[in-house]
Write an enzyme that holds these catalytic residues in place. Structure first.
Site, mmCIF file in Angstrom:
data_model
loop_
_atom_site.group_PDB
_atom_site.id
_atom_site.type_symbol
_atom_site.label_atom_id
_atom_site.label_comp_id
_atom_site.label_asym_id
_atom_site.label_seq_id
_atom_site.Cartn_x
_atom_site.Cartn_y
_atom_site.Cartn_z
ATOM 1 N NE ARG A 30 50.958 35.424 59.105
ATOM 2 C CZ ARG A 30 50.064 35.002 59.986
ATOM 3 N NH1 ARG A 30 49.075 34.215 59.599
ATOM 4 N NH2 ARG A 30 50.132 35.377 61.263
ATOM 5 C CG ASP A 31 50.196 28.645 51.199
ATOM 6 O OD1 ASP A 31 50.274 27.399 51.292
ATOM 7 O OD2 ASP A 31 50.203 29.257 50.107
ATOM 8 C CB ILE A 32 53.633 32.138 48.917
ATOM 9 C CG1 ILE A 32 54.242 33.403 48.367
ATOM 10 C CG2 ILE A 32 53.287 31.139 47.836
ATOM 11 C CD1 ILE A 32 55.610 33.186 47.731
ATOM 12 C CG ASN A 88 47.239 18.228 50.036
ATOM 13 O OD1 ASN A 88 46.143 17.777 50.340
ATOM 14 N ND2 ASN A 88 47.446 19.524 49.821
ATOM 15 C CB VAL A 97 56.080 21.904 48.305
ATOM 16 C CG1 VAL A 97 57.477 22.015 48.911
ATOM 17 C CG2 VAL A 97 55.718 23.186 47.539
ATOM 18 C CG HIS A 101 53.440 21.023 53.209
ATOM 19 N ND1 HIS A 101 54.141 20.362 52.224
ATOM 20 C CD2 HIS A 101 52.289 21.428 52.633
ATOM 21 C CE1 HIS A 101 53.446 20.372 51.104
ATOM 22 N NE2 HIS A 101 52.303 21.004 51.326
ATOM 23 C CG MET A 102 49.162 20.317 59.518
ATOM 24 S SD MET A 102 49.377 20.151 61.325
ATOM 25 C CE MET A 102 49.502 18.372 61.466
ATOM 26 C CG HIS A 103 47.991 23.038 53.630
ATOM 27 N ND1 HIS A 103 48.189 24.059 52.716
ATOM 28 C CD2 HIS A 103 48.541 21.937 53.068
ATOM 29 C CE1 HIS A 103 48.810 23.578 51.645
ATOM 30 N NE2 HIS A 103 49.039 22.290 51.835
HETATM 31 P P1 AMP Z 1 50.699 21.232 48.664
HETATM 32 O O1 AMP Z 1 49.750 21.268 47.489
HETATM 33 O O2 AMP Z 1 50.100 20.579 49.875
HETATM 34 O O3 AMP Z 1 52.058 20.683 48.300
HETATM 35 O O4 AMP Z 1 50.854 22.752 49.080
HETATM 36 C C1 AMP Z 1 51.994 23.511 48.828
HETATM 37 C C2 AMP Z 1 51.707 24.901 49.351
HETATM 38 O O5 AMP Z 1 52.917 25.603 49.428
HETATM 39 C C3 AMP Z 1 50.773 25.729 48.446
HETATM 40 O O6 AMP Z 1 49.633 26.131 49.211
HETATM 41 C C4 AMP Z 1 51.641 26.914 48.036
HETATM 42 O O7 AMP Z 1 50.912 28.111 47.950
HETATM 43 C C5 AMP Z 1 52.678 26.953 49.147
HETATM 44 N N1 AMP Z 1 53.956 27.533 48.807
HETATM 45 C C6 AMP Z 1 54.736 27.249 47.738
HETATM 46 N N2 AMP Z 1 55.880 27.964 47.782
HETATM 47 C C7 AMP Z 1 55.817 28.712 48.912
HETATM 48 C C8 AMP Z 1 56.689 29.660 49.516
HETATM 49 N N3 AMP Z 1 57.861 29.981 48.971
HETATM 50 N N4 AMP Z 1 56.309 30.227 50.678
HETATM 51 C C9 AMP Z 1 55.119 29.922 51.240
HETATM 52 N N5 AMP Z 1 54.250 29.031 50.726
HETATM 53 C C10 AMP Z 1 54.593 28.443 49.570
#
Ligand code: AMP
Length: 116
Positions: A30-32, A88, A97, A101-103
């Site tokens: 789950r996204d933080i 992204n 990050v 990754h896939m949201h």
């Molecule tokens: P992006 O903008 O596509 O790189 O999205 C990165 C996502 O990672 C964001 O939605 C953040 O909220 C999420 N994120 C960053 N650190 C963590 C973490 N430690 N655990 C879960 N989600 C994270």
């Protein structure tokens, strides 16, 4: 080899996360900072930095990410109403990050596909 990120640490169990699925190819957690009632990140266990770094040998893993997304959407009860999958890439794509990754976003209407 990509640089290590927080997602690499989550994949290896070295950083905390609410993991909802993991196998030998992908990890989902789950996204933080959730942007919707369901906001799950599905990542390849292999540290691929961006879509630009995807190689032909990654095809099976990337396809598997969609299989996992469909399974999680079903488990979350959002499959029928629908959801959005987002990947992204780099600055203009809004990538923060640098571990691909896939949201998976759902649980409410997600709205416009892109901001104007
Ligand atoms: P992006 O903008 O596509 O790189 O999205 C990165 C996502 O990672 C964001 O939605 C953040 O909220 C999420 N994120 C960053 N650190 C963590 C973490 N430690 N655990 C879960 N989600 C994270």
């Amino acid at each position: 080899m990509s640089e290590d990120t927080i997602f690499g640490k989550i994949v290896r169990g070295e950083a905390p996360a609410d993991i909802v699925f993991q196998d030998d190819r992908v990890t989902a957690f789950r996204d933080i900072t959730p942007q919707a009632p369901t906001h799950i990140l599905i990542v390849p266990n292999k540290a691929i930095a961006t879509v630009n770094d995807v190689k032909p040998e990654d095809e099976e893993t990337l396809g598997h990410m969609f299989v996992v997304a469909a399974r999680l959407a079903e488990e979350e009860g959002i499959a029928d109403d629908g959801y959005r999958l987002i990947v992204n890439c780099n600055r203009d794509g809004g990538q923060i990050v640098f571990h691909l990754h896939m949201h998976l976003l759902g649980g409410r209407p997600i709205g416009r596909m892109v901001a104007r």
